[in-house]
Design a protein around this motif. Structure first.
Motif, mmCIF file in Angstrom:
data_model
loop_
_atom_site.group_PDB
_atom_site.id
_atom_site.type_symbol
_atom_site.label_atom_id
_atom_site.label_comp_id
_atom_site.label_asym_id
_atom_site.label_seq_id
_atom_site.Cartn_x
_atom_site.Cartn_y
_atom_site.Cartn_z
ATOM 1 N N ALA A 1 1.078 -1.280 0.121
ATOM 2 C CA ALA A 1 0.284 0.012 0.080
ATOM 3 C C ALA A 1 1.053 1.133 -0.252
ATOM 4 C CB ALA A 1 -1.028 0.598 0.845
ATOM 5 N N VAL B 1 -2.876 9.961 0.882
ATOM 6 C CA VAL B 1 -3.750 9.145 -0.254
ATOM 7 C C VAL B 1 -3.032 7.589 0.353
ATOM 8 C CG1 VAL B 1 -2.218 8.387 -2.735
ATOM 9 C CG2 VAL B 1 -1.891 10.498 -1.994
ATOM 10 N N GLU C 1 -5.864 6.573 2.360
ATOM 11 C CA GLU C 1 -6.698 5.361 0.880
ATOM 12 C C GLU C 1 -6.741 4.772 0.787
ATOM 13 O OE1 GLU C 1 -7.828 6.908 -3.651
ATOM 14 O OE2 GLU C 1 -7.282 8.472 -2.325
ATOM 15 N N ALA C 2 -5.119 4.109 0.425
ATOM 16 C CA ALA C 2 -4.811 2.481 0.046
ATOM 17 C C ALA C 2 -4.971 1.780 1.328
ATOM 18 C CB ALA C 2 -3.613 3.026 -0.512
ATOM 19 N N LEU D 1 -8.820 0.862 1.830
ATOM 20 C CA LEU D 1 -8.653 -0.277 0.564
ATOM 21 C C LEU D 1 -8.740 -2.035 1.164
ATOM 22 C CD1 LEU D 1 -7.678 1.068 -2.738
ATOM 23 C CD2 LEU D 1 -10.369 0.727 -1.998
ATOM 24 N N LEU D 2 -7.722 -2.056 2.061
ATOM 25 C CA LEU D 2 -6.989 -2.941 2.111
ATOM 26 C C LEU D 2 -7.968 -3.999 3.211
ATOM 27 C CD1 LEU D 2 -2.967 -2.944 2.811
ATOM 28 C CD2 LEU D 2 -4.364 -4.292 1.218
ATOM 29 N N THR D 3 -8.411 -2.644 3.875
ATOM 30 C CA THR D 3 -9.287 -2.618 5.568
ATOM 31 C C THR D 3 -10.479 -3.320 4.759
ATOM 32 O OG1 THR D 3 -9.617 -0.616 6.077
ATOM 33 C CG2 THR D 3 -7.629 -1.878 7.004
#
Lengths: 199, 199
Positions: free
Chosen positions: B160, B180, B183-184, B187-189
């Motif tokens: 990430a 940023v 945000e990444a 997405l992972l969680t």
DNA sequence: GCTGAACTTGCAGTATGTGTAGATTTGCAG
DNA sequence: CTGCAAATCTACACATACTGCAAGTTCAGC
């Protein structure tokens, strides 16, 4: 659109060099192998070797890249309405081979394990594959190719494969690699939530 | 437990070599810099350089490794009952610097972008950091150090950070890097679920 | 201070990697 | 089929990268 003779020959040489490098490294140990030997085995001049690869490490790992490029191809071939993660599971299973992982590939990852000097190049190879995956995923989802989502998905999936493979090698290849990878992908899709310690 | 003079000196030399390598590479371009120059800048013999690093590429990237090692340290210092992802977000923010990312670090990632030959070593450096993270995460969750969960979490988080940084560099460093990365991590969680295209 | 261990250094030698220029091979138009 | 242009291969030369070894030199602990 028959690929010209020239192009085919080039590809053949590249493959020749890659497999020769891997073969020799597996047989005699990476350190004992020189570029000269690899070139000779591929029936080409040492200078030509460097026209294809910038180091023997890169050559050793190149075979794997080509193998894995088919991951992206297979992914692109899946139906567009299939959930992305499902597609990924399918193609990973497919390219792992029906019965056992291709032994050339296993030899390669084992070699990397035994030679830390290869790790950087192995990871660079993964990065290439990751890029291919990212492009396909972007098309698939209709997002921009530099969007965070396809980029991170590709990176996370490659990470899952890498971690799972490493674990598989560490456990003397006892488990089924496909299962380990699936487990890793499960963790990804559940947001890496801490697994209950008493299942 | 005062670290002996010997040890401190060694660390100092290592740092000296790393920063000299980065400095020279940024100033004159990686290809123009020789090991001899780096050694001279660090006031040490060329032979000694190779006692610390096995290539100039490794030296250039080493500075980053040290910086990032503090990521693991900070993580280990967080309260044990804090959710893992929360801890991670906090320490990443912390080590990004209060105001702007440390310019030495930015110079380094830019250099890697401009010199693909550095990528393999950059990734290898990431792998080291990933390993440190994994160890801390394993302790934290009480899982075995070779368990899939801490390993994959560490790998995914590093992925990430890497993807987010790349995107940030690509957009001319316009956004806030911390945002940023957040945000990444989001997405992972959320299990990399496809983000709704109309928010 | 003495002693052993760790670190640095120079030297010698091999391998890596690159520029260049000329030979060879391939693609293609006539 | 012939000959030309572009791509590729090769030989040579050379700088640099890297390694083993056998000294020196510096540090830790007694």
């Amino acid at each position: 659109m028959t690929t010209g003779l020239r192009e085919r020959k080039k590809l053949r040489t590249r493959r020749e060099l890659g497999t020769a490098a891997l073969d020799l490294a597996v047989r005699h140990g990476l350190a004992e192998v020189t570029v000269e030997q690899i070139a000779e085995a591929a029936e080409v001049s040492p200078r030509t070797f460097f026209n294809y690869f910038s180091s023997k490490e890169e050559a050793v790992v190149a075979a794997g890249v080509e193998r894995a490029r088919d991951l992206a191809d297979r992914l692109a071939a899946r139906p567009a309405d299939e959930p992305v993660m499902t597609s990924l599971r399918v193609v990973v299973r497919e390219s792992l081979g029906e019965t056992a992982p291709p032994k050339e590939w296993v030899a390669q990852v084992r070699l990397v394990r035994a030679n830390p000097a290869l790790l950087p190049h192995q990871l660079a190879a993964h990065a290439q594959i990751e890029h291919s995956l990212r492009v396909v995923l972007a098309e698939r989802t209709g997002l921009a190719p530099d969007d965070l989502h396809p980029a991170l998905t590709a990176a996370a999936v490659m990470a899952a494969i890498r971690v799972a493979t490493d674990r598989w090698l560490g456990s003397d290849e006892h488990d089924d690699l496909g299962d380990v990878i699936d487990e890793a992908l499960d963790l990804l899709t559940t947001g890496l939530r801490h697994p209950s310690r008493a299942p």
